[in-house]
Design a protein around this motif. Structure first.
Motif, mmCIF file in Angstrom:
data_model
loop_
_atom_site.group_PDB
_atom_site.id
_atom_site.type_symbol
_atom_site.label_atom_id
_atom_site.label_comp_id
_atom_site.label_asym_id
_atom_site.label_seq_id
_atom_site.Cartn_x
_atom_site.Cartn_y
_atom_site.Cartn_z
ATOM 1 N N ASN A 362 0.458 -1.251 -0.079
ATOM 2 C CA ASN A 362 -0.556 0.221 0.387
ATOM 3 C C ASN A 362 1.025 1.469 0.531
ATOM 4 O OD1 ASN A 362 -1.988 -0.844 -0.237
ATOM 5 N ND2 ASN A 362 -2.860 -1.162 1.712
ATOM 6 N N ARG A 365 2.331 1.919 -2.965
ATOM 7 C CA ARG A 365 0.847 2.066 -4.656
ATOM 8 C C ARG A 365 0.436 3.418 -4.193
ATOM 9 N NH1 ARG A 365 -4.514 -1.694 -3.406
ATOM 10 N NH2 ARG A 365 -2.468 -3.022 -3.335
ATOM 11 N N TYR A 366 0.625 3.739 -2.581
ATOM 12 C CA TYR A 366 0.048 5.143 -2.513
ATOM 13 C C TYR A 366 0.257 6.639 -2.058
ATOM 14 C CZ TYR A 366 -3.846 2.215 -1.829
ATOM 15 O OH TYR A 366 -5.145 0.948 -2.803
ATOM 16 N N ASP A 390 5.565 6.300 5.080
ATOM 17 C CA ASP A 390 5.559 6.648 3.076
ATOM 18 C C ASP A 390 5.153 8.039 2.510
ATOM 19 O OD1 ASP A 390 2.765 7.503 2.832
ATOM 20 O OD2 ASP A 390 1.862 4.990 3.084
ATOM 21 N N GLU A 408 -13.535 -1.332 1.711
ATOM 22 C CA GLU A 408 -13.664 0.276 2.246
ATOM 23 C C GLU A 408 -11.971 0.545 1.796
ATOM 24 O OE1 GLU A 408 -15.955 3.028 3.446
ATOM 25 O OE2 GLU A 408 -13.938 3.769 2.622
ATOM 26 N N ARG A 409 -13.048 1.340 0.249
ATOM 27 C CA ARG A 409 -11.317 2.260 -0.114
ATOM 28 C C ARG A 409 -11.238 4.038 -0.566
ATOM 29 N NH1 ARG A 409 -9.502 0.604 -5.341
ATOM 30 N NH2 ARG A 409 -7.436 0.516 -4.570
ATOM 31 N N ARG A 412 -11.407 5.936 -3.654
ATOM 32 C CA ARG A 412 -10.624 5.498 -4.785
ATOM 33 C C ARG A 412 -11.073 4.445 -5.687
ATOM 34 N NH1 ARG A 412 -5.276 6.695 -3.652
ATOM 35 N NH2 ARG A 412 -5.588 7.015 -1.215
ATOM 36 N N GLY A 417 -7.349 -2.329 -6.550
ATOM 37 C CA GLY A 417 -7.599 -2.750 -5.276
ATOM 38 C C GLY A 417 -8.267 -3.284 -4.621
ATOM 39 N N SER A 418 -8.316 -3.675 -3.723
ATOM 40 C CA SER A 418 -10.147 -4.713 -3.313
ATOM 41 C C SER A 418 -10.998 -4.229 -2.280
ATOM 42 C CB SER A 418 -10.322 -5.621 -3.101
ATOM 43 O OG SER A 418 -9.000 -6.130 -2.180
ATOM 44 N N GLY A 419 -9.662 -3.511 -1.751
ATOM 45 C CA GLY A 419 -10.893 -3.049 0.107
ATOM 46 C C GLY A 419 -10.445 -3.663 0.447
ATOM 47 N N GLY A 421 -7.543 -5.427 2.202
ATOM 48 C CA GLY A 421 -6.241 -5.845 2.392
ATOM 49 C C GLY A 421 -5.934 -5.587 3.928
ATOM 50 N N LEU A 422 -6.510 -4.351 4.181
ATOM 51 C CA LEU A 422 -6.441 -3.622 5.828
ATOM 52 C C LEU A 422 -7.749 -4.458 6.966
ATOM 53 C CD1 LEU A 422 -6.020 -0.059 5.246
ATOM 54 C CD2 LEU A 422 -4.431 -2.025 6.118
HETATM 55 P P1 ADP Z 1 -6.513 -1.639 -1.203
HETATM 56 O O1 ADP Z 1 -5.519 -1.025 -0.812
HETATM 57 O O2 ADP Z 1 -6.819 -2.573 -1.915
HETATM 58 O O3 ADP Z 1 -7.809 -0.587 -1.666
HETATM 59 P P2 ADP Z 1 -6.997 -1.903 1.888
HETATM 60 O O4 ADP Z 1 -7.653 -2.530 2.463
HETATM 61 O O5 ADP Z 1 -5.693 -2.439 2.139
HETATM 62 O O6 ADP Z 1 -7.539 -1.634 0.249
HETATM 63 O O7 ADP Z 1 -6.806 0.086 1.693
HETATM 64 C C1 ADP Z 1 -8.020 0.086 1.751
HETATM 65 C C2 ADP Z 1 -7.488 1.834 1.497
HETATM 66 O O8 ADP Z 1 -7.276 2.375 2.434
HETATM 67 C C3 ADP Z 1 -7.075 1.787 0.325
HETATM 68 O O9 ADP Z 1 -8.106 2.117 -0.369
HETATM 69 C C4 ADP Z 1 -6.722 3.383 0.703
HETATM 70 O O10 ADP Z 1 -7.975 4.237 0.116
HETATM 71 C C5 ADP Z 1 -6.782 3.558 2.355
HETATM 72 N N1 ADP Z 1 -4.645 3.602 2.070
HETATM 73 C C6 ADP Z 1 -4.715 2.597 2.978
HETATM 74 N N2 ADP Z 1 -2.786 2.354 2.873
HETATM 75 C C7 ADP Z 1 -2.936 3.570 2.420
HETATM 76 C C8 ADP Z 1 -2.004 4.047 2.597
HETATM 77 N N3 ADP Z 1 -0.270 4.105 2.688
HETATM 78 N N4 ADP Z 1 -1.269 5.663 2.014
HETATM 79 C C9 ADP Z 1 -2.673 6.171 1.714
HETATM 80 N N5 ADP Z 1 -3.558 5.447 1.878
HETATM 81 C C10 ADP Z 1 -3.842 4.420 1.874
#
Ligand code: ADP
Length: 470
Positions: A362, A365-366, A390, A408-409, A412, A417-419, A421-422
């Motif tokens: 993440n 990616r972000y 980051d 939850e994304r 986005r 992503g799928s929302g 992971g976290l």
């Molecule tokens: P995904 O990355 O597949 O969308 P995650 O559950 O990993 O799903 O993350 C959920 C959301 O949290 C992401 O869509 C993003 O909006 C936000 N996010 C996660 N990590 C970061 C980060 N390092 N910086 C900014 N936003 C983040």
């Protein structure tokens, strides 16, 4: 055999005439009834030259050509120059000609022609991408076929041959075809196979994986096994997910890779591009299926997780290493914990790695292109800690709980992503007696902190060592 030059060169005109050639290639051309100044008569090499000319880019790939006495494996690079193609051949290896009564000479084309055995394909991580029934009874898939996405090594147990060697390892390390690798099923050592396979390459010569056949050994009359009726429980859900999603997706990805690698022949470059898009969309869907399978597993009441001694610094270094290519793509520098750092914790090795891959993935990616991601470890209040920081836009205080919810994304809608992971990561961390929290000022980069119980045993050893150093 006379010593061969390290690089054997030849040059072919745009209309397919052999303009110049080093000795071994010229000999092959003459054997095929041609000569200098005549049409290039080695079809496998002529096809690579034509492809390079048509695409206007250098193409490199392995080729097998036939002479009267030998088959010759070689690696060829064809580079278009003005009005001609320059061929450079390395790794010229002669071997006895394959005969139908002896399958020890199987190579790509031979393998395709043999009807028995079932088919498999793995990617460069040696994970199954596709398995297919062969043409006859011996080609039937085992009752429990490999699950696409699962590791080759967790399905087959490889065995050494009489010389104590493993054909498959020799093949993989030299990126060549291999044959007659003895293997049995991990789940049923009585079921033995001979595995043969050949490498798949893309246009630039990059390895995509291996495709091959598994020939059943010692099978008298194959008895079709009748699967017991599946109980409608969550385990059955996992299996259904495999059958209805992973397997067809695996086939789509494998076929798209085959098309984009132009293994079946040259293609217009926009078609090859579509195939690449299909393969990457397929991989994205496969990741989603993996997330769904995880989700399904961790939401089960009987979900358990191992508690073993792990080193968070080591896991941080491994996760950073796994994401090296992804980071490079975005010119992001990942600062992993120093090699001599040790932070003992308790958790399940592969689950902690999964969480860290998600957090660092993440951050890459972000975070903005060209930025830095720091992975730092430490101890706090009897817990072990690893933080991923980051330089992206960060996460506002109002969103810090929300982003751990399923799907939850934060609005986005990119393909990345799928929302999930976290959500999965926090569930895993909590199941190991730890947690994930977010710090960092909004607008100044996100900082995700994973805490896990300190491993008392190694923690004591670590502390003693630190005190001794003080
Ligand atoms: P995904 O990355 O597949 O969308 P995650 O559950 O990993 O799903 O993350 C959920 C959301 O949290 C992401 O869509 C993003 O909006 C936000 N996010 C996660 N990590 C970061 C980060 N390092 N910086 C900014 N936003 C983040």
């Amino acid at each position: 055999m006379p010593t061969l030059p390290a690089i054997i060169q030849a040059s072919i005109s745009a209309d397919g005439i052999l303009l110049s050639a080093d000795e071994p290639l010229l000999a092959l051309q003459r054997e095929a009834g041609g000569d200098l100044g005549e049409r290039f008569a080695i079809p496998q090499l002529a096809a690579v030259a034509r492809l390079a000319m048509k695409l206007g880019v250098a193409v490199s790939r392995p080729v097998t050509a036939a002479s009267a006495r030998h088959d010759i494996d070689m690696w060829v690079r064809a580079k278009p120059e003005s009005q001609a193609v320059h061929l450079s051949v390395i790794d010229w290896q002669e071997r006895p000609v394959f005969s139908a009564s002896n399958n020890s000479g199987l190579l790509e084309a031979d393998l395709a022609a043999v009807s028995d055995g079932w088919n498999w394909q793995v990617d460069t991580q040696l994970r199954f991408q596709m398995v297919l029934e062969g043409g006859d009874l011996d080609g039937a898939l085992p009752a429990q076929p490999p699950v696409p996405g699962s590791p080759f090594s967790s399905y087959f147990q490889l065995q050494v041959d009489e010389d104590g060697d493993m054909a498959i390892l020799r093949g993989f390390t030299q990126r060549r075809a291999f044959r007659n690798q003895l293997a049995c099923l991990m789940t049923d050592p009585a079921r033995r196979f001979h595995l043969s396979g050949f490498p798949l390459f893309d246009l630039t010569g990059q390895l995509l994986g291996y495709r091959g056949k598994a020939f059943a050994l010692d099978l008298a009359v194959p008895v079709p096994e009748i699967a017991p009726p599946a109980a409608v429980d969550s385990l059955a859900f996992g299996k259904r997910l495999d059958r209805s999603l992973r397997q067809p997706l695996g086939r789509i990805i494998a076929n798209a890779d085959t098309i984009s690698a132009q293994l079946e022949g040259p293609l217009r470059s926009d078609y090859a591009g579509y195939a690449l898009d299909i393969a990457s969309a397929g991989r994205h869907l496969m990741a989603l299926v993996d997330d769904l399978a995880d989700l399904q597993a961790i939401d089960r009441p009987d979900f358990t997780i191992a508690s073993e001694a792990v080193d968070l610094a080591d896991l941080g270094r491994r996760a950073a290493g796994l994401l090296g290519v992804k980071a490079l793509d975005r010119q992001i520098h990942v600062l992993a914990p120093a090699m001599d750092e040790i932070i003992p914790a308790r958790g399940e090795f592969r689950r902690v790695l999964q969480i860290l891959v998600n957090l660092i993935g993440n951050a890459i990616r972000y975070g903005p292109e060209g930025s830095e991601v720091r992975v730092e470890t430490g101890l706090e209040d009897g817990l072990s800690r690893i933080a991923v920081t980051d330089q992206g836009s960060g996460i506002g205080p109002d969103d810090r709980e929300r982003i751990f919810e399923k799907f939850e994304r934060l609005g986005r809608d990119d393909q990345g992503g799928s929302g999930l992971g976290l959500y999965i990561s926090r569930r895993l961390a909590r199941a190991m007696g730890g947690d994930i929290r977010i710090e960092g000022e909004a607008g100044q980069g996100a900082r995700f902190i994973l805490t896990l119980p300190l491993d008392e045993e190694s923690g004591r050893v670590g502390l003693e060592r630190e005190q001794a150093l003080d």
